[in-house]
Each structure stands twice: as structure tokens, then as C-alpha cells.
Write a protein that holds these residues in place. Structure first.
Motif, short mmCIF file in Angstrom:
data_model
loop_
_atom_site.label_atom_id
_atom_site.label_comp_id
_atom_site.label_asym_id
_atom_site.label_seq_id
_atom_site.Cartn_x
_atom_site.Cartn_y
_atom_site.Cartn_z
N LEU A 45 0.84 -1.19 0.00
CA LEU A 45 0.00 0.00 0.00
C LEU A 45 0.88 1.25 0.00
CD1 LEU A 45 -2.23 -1.34 2.91
CD2 LEU A 45 -2.78 -1.48 0.47
N PRO A 46 0.93 1.98 -1.10
CA PRO A 46 1.84 3.13 -1.20
C PRO A 46 1.44 4.30 -0.31
CG PRO A 46 1.19 2.32 -3.37
CD PRO A 46 0.27 1.70 -2.38
N LEU A 47 2.46 4.89 0.30
CA LEU A 47 2.30 6.15 1.03
C LEU A 47 2.97 7.29 0.28
CD1 LEU A 47 3.00 5.06 4.71
CD2 LEU A 47 0.86 6.04 3.86
N ALA A 48 4.14 7.01 -0.29
CA ALA A 48 4.89 8.05 -1.00
C ALA A 48 5.82 7.40 -2.01
CB ALA A 48 5.68 8.91 -0.01
N GLY A 49 6.08 8.10 -3.10
CA GLY A 49 6.96 7.58 -4.13
C GLY A 49 6.26 6.54 -4.99
N ALA A 50 7.04 5.87 -5.82
CA ALA A 50 6.48 4.90 -6.76
C ALA A 50 7.41 3.71 -6.90
CB ALA A 50 6.26 5.56 -8.13
N MET A 51 6.86 2.60 -7.37
CA MET A 51 7.63 1.38 -7.55
C MET A 51 7.00 0.54 -8.65
SD MET A 51 8.55 -1.56 -4.72
CE MET A 51 6.84 -1.97 -4.34
N PHE A 172 10.90 19.14 -6.75
CA PHE A 172 11.17 20.42 -6.11
C PHE A 172 11.10 21.60 -7.07
CE2 PHE A 172 13.58 17.26 -3.56
CZ PHE A 172 12.71 17.27 -2.48
N ARG A 173 10.75 21.33 -8.29
CA ARG A 173 10.48 22.42 -9.22
C ARG A 173 9.24 23.18 -8.74
NH1 ARG A 173 9.21 21.35 -15.62
NH2 ARG A 173 8.39 23.40 -16.13
N GLY A 174 9.14 24.44 -9.06
CA GLY A 174 8.02 25.24 -8.59
C GLY A 174 6.75 24.99 -9.39
N TRP A 175 6.23 23.78 -9.30
CA TRP A 175 5.05 23.40 -10.07
C TRP A 175 3.81 24.15 -9.57
CZ3 TRP A 175 5.48 20.17 -14.20
CH2 TRP A 175 6.59 19.33 -14.28
N SER A 176 3.11 24.79 -10.47
CA SER A 176 1.80 25.35 -10.15
C SER A 176 0.74 24.41 -10.72
CB SER A 176 1.64 26.74 -10.78
OG SER A 176 1.61 26.64 -12.20
N VAL A 177 -0.48 24.54 -10.22
CA VAL A 177 -1.56 23.71 -10.74
C VAL A 177 -1.77 23.99 -12.23
CG1 VAL A 177 -4.04 23.22 -10.61
CG2 VAL A 177 -2.71 23.46 -8.51
N ALA A 178 -1.66 25.26 -12.61
CA ALA A 178 -1.83 25.62 -14.01
C ALA A 178 -0.78 24.95 -14.89
CB ALA A 178 -1.76 27.13 -14.18
N GLU A 179 0.48 24.91 -14.40
CA GLU A 179 1.54 24.27 -15.18
C GLU A 179 1.33 22.77 -15.26
OE1 GLU A 179 6.44 24.09 -15.40
OE2 GLU A 179 5.44 24.99 -13.66
N MET A 180 0.89 22.16 -14.15
CA MET A 180 0.62 20.73 -14.17
C MET A 180 -0.51 20.41 -15.14
SD MET A 180 1.10 19.29 -10.27
CE MET A 180 0.60 20.68 -9.28
N ALA A 181 -1.55 21.23 -15.11
CA ALA A 181 -2.68 21.00 -16.01
C ALA A 181 -2.25 21.13 -17.47
CB ALA A 181 -3.79 22.00 -15.69
N ASP A 182 -1.41 22.12 -17.74
CA ASP A 182 -0.92 22.30 -19.11
C ASP A 182 -0.07 21.11 -19.54
OD1 ASP A 182 -0.50 24.16 -21.46
OD2 ASP A 182 1.59 23.85 -20.84
N ARG A 183 0.74 20.60 -18.64
CA ARG A 183 1.59 19.44 -18.95
C ARG A 183 0.73 18.22 -19.29
NH1 ARG A 183 7.09 18.62 -17.79
NH2 ARG A 183 7.72 16.63 -18.69
N ALA A 184 -0.42 18.08 -18.62
CA ALA A 184 -1.30 16.94 -18.85
C ALA A 184 -2.35 17.20 -19.92
CB ALA A 184 -2.00 16.56 -17.55
N ALA A 208 3.28 17.46 -2.57
CA ALA A 208 3.82 17.61 -1.21
C ALA A 208 4.27 16.26 -0.66
CB ALA A 208 2.78 18.25 -0.30
N GLY A 209 3.52 15.20 -0.97
CA GLY A 209 3.90 13.86 -0.53
C GLY A 209 5.20 13.40 -1.17
N LEU A 210 5.38 13.70 -2.46
CA LEU A 210 6.63 13.35 -3.13
C LEU A 210 7.82 14.07 -2.50
CD1 LEU A 210 5.65 13.45 -6.92
CD2 LEU A 210 6.01 11.43 -5.50
#
Length: 267
Positions: A45-51, A172-184, A208-210
Motif C-alpha cells: 500500500l503506497p504512502l509516497a513515491g512509486a515502484m 522540487f520544481r516550482g510546479w503550479s496547478v496551471a503548469e501541471m494542467a498544461d503538462r497533462a 507535497a507527498g513526493l
């Protein structure tokens, strides 16, 4: 798909000393080992990160929002390339029933509902703080099994896959929601809805979890000062990092470092 299974490094005490009840531990995974199977069932059960995980020839990626269920006898291996943290439940097959085991055998990757996500975070916090008990584990497991949704296949959202990979590669890049939405290639509103639906968190909550998972790795594996870690992780100051880590684990950075290093020495 997966070259080698990663050895699990326990980072908190296992609760449950016998197979009559569940054994639950908090683990991080590295990059060495071999494919294996076991005589009991296991939930990852993941809490943080990926595998990356392969179970009986079926591959998938575990991250917040997706759980893995490994039935007895199924060979599995995994690979992680960054800091990660998982609640792992070992339980006797007899405690689960034939119907659930059949579902897991055919569908080893399950979506995590918001209710299940809260239960996983709750147990993760107890384990991290060292306050979990066998009695709590026995009461918690039926609630978790009920909250998981084995009848609904894991949703595959290709438009989120690229964004999630980018976030994990550079949290740790300064991701904004707008930038994330544009990326997706999504609207911010649709992005928020997909994160809530498939990952059980907001975009900023996921990020924040990452970041905190990377902080926990640095505290455990490096001699960087808390102030330096706070700076690298983008927190306003050391106090902001302390507040964030205390919310997640119940510990200050210094106390967390002492606890995790002590457990690594004992493993």
C-alpha cells in the motif's frame, strides 16, 4: 519488464508477531534482490513515491491511488528508483476467504478509494510514530479490505502518466496547478478531479507527498543538516519542514533521523 526485485528495508517495527493476525510494517524498497513468492498473502500500500511491480507476469506501477495484492505462491519482483514508502500487510490466506483470493489472483492491482487512502495514511502515521499495536492492526484490516474496491479495475489515465513521471523526476520544481494542467493537456478543474478520483489527493497534495518522501530519504541516508534539507526541498525555513514532517510522522526531523537510523542499524 523488471530486472531485479528490490530488498525491503523495514523502517518501523513490525506489529503482529504470529500469523494468526496480520503483520504490518512500514518499508522502503531499493534496487537489489530476486523474484520470490511466499506462503501468505500480501498487500502493498503506497504512502509516497512509486515502484514498478510485476506479479505473476502482470506488471504495473504502484503509487498513491493503486495497491497491489499478492496471493500465496505468486512470484513477484519490483524496482524503485527514488525514495518511496509503503505500508505492507502480511496475512494468512485463510483470513481472507477464497472469493477475495480469486479476485486478487486475477486482478493484483487495485484502485485505492479515498476511504482506503485515509486508512492507509492512518496506519502509516501510527507505524512511523511507533505507536501501532497488534489490536489496532486486527481492527484496521477488515476496514481496509472493505474500503478497497476489487470489482472496479484500476483506471488507466494516460494523460496523467506523463505528468506523474515528471513530478517524480523533479518534485522540487516550482510546479503550479496551471503548469501541471498544461503538462497533462487538461483544464485545472479536470486535473483536480482526476487526481481526486484516481490518486485520492489534490495535485498539490500529491506533490507535497513526493517532496516529503525525498526529505525522509535525505534524513535517513545522508548527513545533510535539517536546514540544508529544508532549503533543498523548498520549505520557507526549518520550522516549516518540521511542521510538515510532524504532521506526517508525529516526529521532528532530528527525532525522525535518530529513529530511522537506529532501525537500520538493527535490521
Amino acid at each position: 519488464m523488471v530486472a531485479a526485485m528490490l530488498s525491503a528495508v523495514p523502517v518501523s517495527a513490525v506489529i503482529g508477531e504470529n500469523r494468526q493476525g496480520p503483520e504490518i510494517s512500514l518499508r522502503s524498497y531499493g534496487r537489489s534482490g530476486a523474484a520470490h513468492s511466499h506462503s501468505f498473502a500480501q498487500l502493498v500500500l503506497p504512502l509516497a513515491g512509486a515502484m514498478a511491480l510485476e506479479v505473476a507476469g502482470r506488471g504495473g506501477v504502484l503509487r498513491r491511488g493503486t495497491a497491489a495484492c499478492v496471493v500465496p505462491g505468486h512470484r513477484h519482483d519490483q524496482e524503485a528508483r527514488a525514495a518511496n514508502r509503503f505500508v505492507v500487510v502480511d496475512v494468512e490466506a485463510a483470513a481472507l476467504g477464497d472469493r477475495r483470493l480469486e479476485q486478487w489472483a486475477g486482478q493484483p492491482f487495485l484502485p485505492v478509494s479515498p476511504a482506503a487512502g485515509h486508512l492507509i495514511e492512518y496506519m502509516g502515521s501510527l507505524l512511523a510514530a511507533g505507536t501501532a499495536s497488534s489490536g489496532q492492526a486486527t481492527l484496521w484490516l477488515p476496514l481496509l479490505l472493505d474500503a478497497l474496491q476489487p470489482d472496479r479495475p484500476v483506471a488507466v489515465v494516460p494523460r496523467l502518466a506523463g505528468l506523474l513521471a515528471a513530478l517524480e523526476a523533479d518534485p522540487f520544481r516550482g510546479w503550479s496547478v496551471a503548469e501541471m494542467a498544461d503538462r497533462a493537456a487538461l483544464s485545472p478543474r479536470r486535473l483536480h478531479a482526476l487526481f481526486r478520483q484516481d490518486l485520492g489527493a489534490t495535485p498539490q497534495g500529491w506533490l507535497a507527498g513526493l517532496r516529503l518522501a525525498r526529505v525522509q530519504h535525505w534524513l535517513t541516508a545522508t548527513d545533510l543538516s535539517v536546514a540544508e534539507i529544508a532549503y533543498r526541498a523548498g520549505y520557507a525555513d526549518q520550522s516549516a519542514l518540521t511542521r510538515a514532517l510532524r504532521r506526517q510522522t508525529g516526529l521532528t526531523p532530528a527525532a525522525y533521523r535518530r529513529q530511522e537510523r537506529s532501525k537500520l542499524r538493527q535490521s
